[in-house]
Design an enzyme around this catalytic site. Structure first.
Site, mmCIF file in Angstrom:
data_model
loop_
_atom_site.group_PDB
_atom_site.id
_atom_site.type_symbol
_atom_site.label_atom_id
_atom_site.label_comp_id
_atom_site.label_asym_id
_atom_site.label_seq_id
_atom_site.Cartn_x
_atom_site.Cartn_y
_atom_site.Cartn_z
ATOM 1 N N LEU A 44 17.373 0.168 1.969
ATOM 2 C CA LEU A 44 16.893 0.901 3.138
ATOM 3 C C LEU A 44 17.286 0.206 4.430
ATOM 4 O O LEU A 44 17.623 0.866 5.417
ATOM 5 C CB LEU A 44 15.386 1.097 3.042
ATOM 6 C CG LEU A 44 15.026 2.166 2.012
ATOM 7 C CD1 LEU A 44 13.530 2.225 1.785
ATOM 8 C CD2 LEU A 44 15.549 3.533 2.435
ATOM 9 N N ARG A 338 -2.823 -7.881 -1.438
ATOM 10 C CA ARG A 338 -2.281 -8.266 -2.745
ATOM 11 C C ARG A 338 -2.593 -9.710 -3.127
ATOM 12 O O ARG A 338 -2.875 -9.996 -4.290
ATOM 13 C CB ARG A 338 -0.771 -8.089 -2.726
ATOM 14 C CG ARG A 338 -0.411 -6.646 -2.646
ATOM 15 C CD ARG A 338 1.060 -6.432 -2.464
ATOM 16 N NE ARG A 338 1.290 -4.995 -2.454
ATOM 17 C CZ ARG A 338 2.458 -4.438 -2.245
ATOM 18 N NH1 ARG A 338 3.517 -5.187 -2.021
ATOM 19 N NH2 ARG A 338 2.590 -3.131 -2.257
HETATM 20 C C1 LIG Z 1 9.154 -2.125 -8.005
HETATM 21 C C2 LIG Z 1 9.024 -2.219 -6.512
HETATM 22 C C3 LIG Z 1 8.299 -1.280 -5.806
HETATM 23 C C4 LIG Z 1 8.167 -1.367 -4.428
HETATM 24 N N1 LIG Z 1 7.434 -0.419 -3.758
HETATM 25 C C5 LIG Z 1 7.327 -0.503 -2.413
HETATM 26 C C6 LIG Z 1 6.596 0.483 -1.685
HETATM 27 O O1 LIG Z 1 6.058 1.423 -2.249
HETATM 28 N N2 LIG Z 1 6.514 0.360 -0.341
HETATM 29 C C7 LIG Z 1 7.100 -0.674 0.334
HETATM 30 O O2 LIG Z 1 7.010 -0.717 1.554
HETATM 31 N N3 LIG Z 1 7.823 -1.602 -0.334
HETATM 32 C C8 LIG Z 1 7.949 -1.545 -1.674
HETATM 33 N N4 LIG Z 1 8.674 -2.498 -2.349
HETATM 34 C C9 LIG Z 1 9.452 -3.481 -1.576
HETATM 35 C C10 LIG Z 1 10.717 -2.810 -1.046
HETATM 36 O O3 LIG Z 1 11.210 -1.907 -1.999
HETATM 37 C C11 LIG Z 1 11.817 -3.809 -0.708
HETATM 38 O O4 LIG Z 1 11.305 -4.860 0.030
HETATM 39 C C12 LIG Z 1 12.886 -3.125 0.121
HETATM 40 O O5 LIG Z 1 13.323 -1.951 -0.516
HETATM 41 C C13 LIG Z 1 14.062 -4.052 0.386
HETATM 42 O O6 LIG Z 1 15.053 -3.342 1.052
HETATM 43 P P1 LIG Z 1 16.346 -4.064 1.603
HETATM 44 O O7 LIG Z 1 17.183 -3.008 2.214
HETATM 45 O O8 LIG Z 1 15.966 -5.206 2.444
HETATM 46 O O9 LIG Z 1 17.052 -4.673 0.303
HETATM 47 P P2 LIG Z 1 17.471 -4.039 -1.104
HETATM 48 O O10 LIG Z 1 16.984 -2.667 -1.307
HETATM 49 O O11 LIG Z 1 17.115 -5.076 -2.105
HETATM 50 O O12 LIG Z 1 19.027 -3.937 -0.998
HETATM 51 C C14 LIG Z 1 19.874 -5.055 -1.037
HETATM 52 C C15 LIG Z 1 21.296 -4.578 -0.942
HETATM 53 O O13 LIG Z 1 22.146 -5.698 -0.762
HETATM 54 C C16 LIG Z 1 23.231 -5.632 -1.664
HETATM 55 N N5 LIG Z 1 23.665 -7.001 -1.904
HETATM 56 C C17 LIG Z 1 22.925 -8.064 -2.299
HETATM 57 N N6 LIG Z 1 23.690 -9.169 -2.337
HETATM 58 C C18 LIG Z 1 24.925 -8.794 -1.978
HETATM 59 C C19 LIG Z 1 26.154 -9.489 -1.837
HETATM 60 N N7 LIG Z 1 26.253 -10.797 -2.045
HETATM 61 N N8 LIG Z 1 27.258 -8.780 -1.459
HETATM 62 C C20 LIG Z 1 27.183 -7.447 -1.218
HETATM 63 N N9 LIG Z 1 26.035 -6.745 -1.324
HETATM 64 C C21 LIG Z 1 24.927 -7.422 -1.696
HETATM 65 C C22 LIG Z 1 22.680 -4.902 -2.870
HETATM 66 O O14 LIG Z 1 23.718 -4.331 -3.632
HETATM 67 C C23 LIG Z 1 21.819 -3.848 -2.168
HETATM 68 O O15 LIG Z 1 22.621 -2.782 -1.766
HETATM 69 C C24 LIG Z 1 8.785 -2.420 -3.737
HETATM 70 C C25 LIG Z 1 9.512 -3.382 -4.440
HETATM 71 C C26 LIG Z 1 9.611 -3.294 -5.817
HETATM 72 C C27 LIG Z 1 10.336 -4.374 -6.548
#
Ligand SMILES: Cc1cc2nc3c(=O)[nH]c(=O)nc-3n(C[C@H](O)[C@H](O)[C@H](O)COP(=O)(O)OP(=O)(O)OC[C@H]3O[C@@H](n4cnc5c(N)ncnc54)[C@H](O)[C@@H]3O)c2cc1C
Length: 647
Positions: A44, A338
């Protein structure tokens, strides 16, 4: 010594962001067209940032390790996303969301950032609705809300138990629009393996094409890291198997400070561990605590019978059940944050009241909700979670209470960023879970999605202009520059070294061993002796890894063992830094519970005099102690107090 300048603007809290936006520089449309930005990650955070930057006219390259951007870990998010819309008319407000978040984080986050997060939360909902995200609606057609931990209002917007998936589909659609317009180029199955600096500024990355194993160079005017959290350091967690901390770690080694690494979140409602061969834990969403009641037996003999499988939870009469969260925290009941709920579950299980064969589980029961609301209503809210639980455990939550236990879920720590979301490396930004975020010592439920989308849609697109405004005269970054050459060589050398060890232990064996150390000594309860031991054990394990790991397959081809090995090599170092940070922070706050620092009732005891700071660690070389920098936290607007969820 590098000074940490947060760049928080002066002035009243509610005007800081508007004032800042008015003060920072912008880049003209013609100049945006000349500039390139690399975004790492399509969760996201990354997808919303890449789409927004592309829409603004920048040339964006977006990378992810999965085969499609829409398979990022964010898709797993179940429960919802917070916003201060006050649709329920229950007296919510931007200030209340700000205050709950500051308090929930145990007063270890920056006021100005948290207020901004609460302020833009409402824009996120409007943006997502405009994209067609199918949020749940009430009978009259208005967007529905439910409650999450640490709040006494209902401010969580949701799409059944698939909120992350629906939000990511919205962001992915926006991303694809920019791809179709030629403003974003997507590089799936490309893993960043190093950050390239030229004259101290972030100018590109070295990536491995995971399909064919080729090492490639990419240049830009700025780099945005949205690579998620490092919860998988613990091996077993609710995170996606591919989630990792490597990209952030590479940046740390290039000079970006790593903040509050010891702040890891343990989620109270996960399906309990069932054996040695498990490699993943499953979350049961926090939303379930809206209607589910958590309990254990009052009598030890009942707990014993449950542990021996002689009786089932449904056979224990009402008067013999201990709804311990409602008993201990009457004002918030099952909806305490939590960290509080997790510790309370551990306390009951440690006292012998656990309800499964390992003694490490408590009940989450819906019988009251079925009676109060009817099965149809409850199923409409949580049906997919009930199905998931039944599929995994073969127990129907309609018949028997669910069993749950705390598990690693989220990391509040991450790369240190200033108010502009820029790290200590000029031109390197970190957003979403990858930065040290706005959640202090404990993140409230449904606030990670809010933060990732706030960063990507509404904050970074403004603040990055302030940096790029002075860069538009610079030509495109030349990937043949010696800095790229050197970084690529170093990456190749690391890969060759790993492949040539040809030891006897698998990558997974090392990861599992690390996970055991982390859970035992850097888990729900920590103490000085244990943390010192963890550092020693991890250092020894790291040594063993670099002399005894076996990485199957070849280098220049598709090789998932190699991908894993590179990530586990970093987890070993991240784990050590987490233990070091936990050792330094001799106070209990949020999810960081130092056994030495607790009240007589077993609650956390903060030390505001000595620890009211963000701990930002600077890399000083391999096997050299990192340097700790402190960003003091000032609370001018929120009243600092001991957290109270009782009255
Ligand atoms: C089971 C579960 C349920 C959850 N439910 C909720 C909820 O209901 N509400 C809420 O607010 N939060 C929730 N969370 C937390 C939330 O989902 C995450 O904190 C959030 O989605 C993280 O988003 P992000 O974009 O930072 O990273 P991520 O969604 O983890 O995306 C990381 C991205 O980086 C890429 N990437 C990683 N390393 C590299 C690299 N070296 N080179 C290239 N690409 C790379 C991956 O491919 C991916 O595209 C939940 C978490 C879990 C585990």
């Amino acid at each position: 010594m590098t000074e940490l300048i947060s760049k928080v603007p002066e002035g009243p809290l509610e005007l800081k962001w508007s004032k800042h936006k008015a003060d920072i520089k912008v880049v003209s449309p013609a100049n945006k067209r000349k500039m390139e930005i690399i975004v790492i990650g399509t969760g996201l955070g990354g997808a919303s940032a890449a789409a927004s930057l592309g829409e603004l006219g920048y040339n964006v390259k977006v990378f992810c390790i999965s085969d499609s951007p829409r398979r990022a870990h964010s898709i797993a998010a179940q429960g919802g996303i917070n916003a201060a819309k006050n649709y329920q008319n229950d007296n919510d407000s931007v200030y209340r969301l700000f205050y709950d978040t500051i308090k929930g984080g145990d007063y270890r986050s920056r006021e100005a950032n948290v207020y901004r997060l609460a302020e833009v939360s409402n824009n996120i909902i409007d943006q997502c609705v405009a994209q067609g995200v199918p949020f749940a609606r009430d009978y009259g057609g208005l967007l529905d809300n439910r409650s999450f931990g640490g709040a006494q209002v209902s401010r969580t917007f949701y799409a059944r138990g698939q909120t992350g998936q629906q939000l990511l589909l919205g962001a992915y659609a926006a991303l694809n629009r920019a791809v179709a317009n030629g403003k974003v180029k997507s590089y799936p199955r490309h893993e960043m393996l190093d950050l390239v600096l030229i004259n101290g500024e972030a100018k590109g990355i070295i990536a491995r094409n995971l399909t064919n194993g080729k090492i490639e160079r990419f240049g830009a005017h700025a780099v945005v890291l949205a690579s998620g959290g490092y919860g998988n350091t613990y091996f077993l967690s609710t995170n996606a198997m591919n989630s990792n901390g490597s990209a952030a770690w590479q940046c740390y080694k290039k000079g970006a400070f790593f903040a509050n690494p010891c702040f890891a979140q343990i989620h109270p409602t996960c399906i309990p561990i069932h054996g040695d061969q498990q490699s993943k834990l499953t979350l049961m969403s926090e939303s379930l605590r809206n209607d589910g009641r958590i309990w254990v037996p009052k009598k030890l003999e009942d707990a014993k019978k449950l542990q021996e499988g002689k009786i089932k939870g449904s056979q224990i009469p009402e008067e013999d059940r201990d709804y311990y969260l409602e008993r201990r925290y009457p004002a918030f009941g099952n909806l305490v944050p939590r960290d509080v709920a997790s510790r309370a579950a551990k306390e009951r299980c440690d006292a012998g009241y656990g309800v499964n064969n390992t003694g490490k589980a408590v009940f989450l029961d819906f019988q009251d909700a079925f009676k109060r609301l009817g099965r149809e209503v409850v199923d409409a809210r949580y049906g997919n979670l009930f199905d998931m639980y039944k599929e995994i455990t073969d127990v129907d939550p309609h018949e028997e209470p669910m069993m749950i236990y705390p598990a690693i879920h989220y990391t509040m720590g991450g790369l240190w960023v200033d108010y502009n979301l820029m790290t200590t490396i000029p031109g390197l930004y970190a957003i979403g879970e990858a930065n040290f975020s706005d959640h202090g010592g404990n993140r409230l439920g449904a606030s990670a999605l809010m933060q990732g989308l706030a960063d990507g849609y509404f904050i970074l697109p403004y603040t990055i202009g302030d940096y790029l405004a002075s860069k538009f005269k610079e030509p495109k970054t030349d990937v043949n520059a010696p800095e790229f050459e050197a970084a690529e060589k170093a990456v190749q050398a690391k890969i060759d070294k790993l492949m040539n060890i040809k030891g006897k232990k698998t990558v997974d064996a090392f990861h599992k061993e690390l996970g055991h150390i982390m859970w035992e000594y850097v888990g729900m309860a920590r103490n000085k002796a244990g943390l010192e031991k963890a550092i020693e054990l991890i250092q020894a394990l790291k040594k063993d890894f670099w002399s005894n790991v076996y990485v199957a397959g070849e280098t220049g081809v598709f090789n998932q063992e190699l991908e894993k090995a590179l990530r586990v090599a970093d987890f070993l170092e991240i784990g050590e830094l987490m233990a070091r940070d936990a050792l330094d922070r001799n106070e209990s706050c949020g999810g960081h519970f130092r056994e030495e620092m607790q009240t007589e009732e077993g609650e956390t005891k903060r030390d505001d005099v000595n620890y009211m700071y963000v701990a930002a660690w600077e890399y000083k070389g391999d096997n050299v102690k990192p340097e700790l920098h402190k960003e003091p936290l000032k609370f001018e607007f929120a009243h600092v107090a001991t957290r109270n969820y009782k009255d």
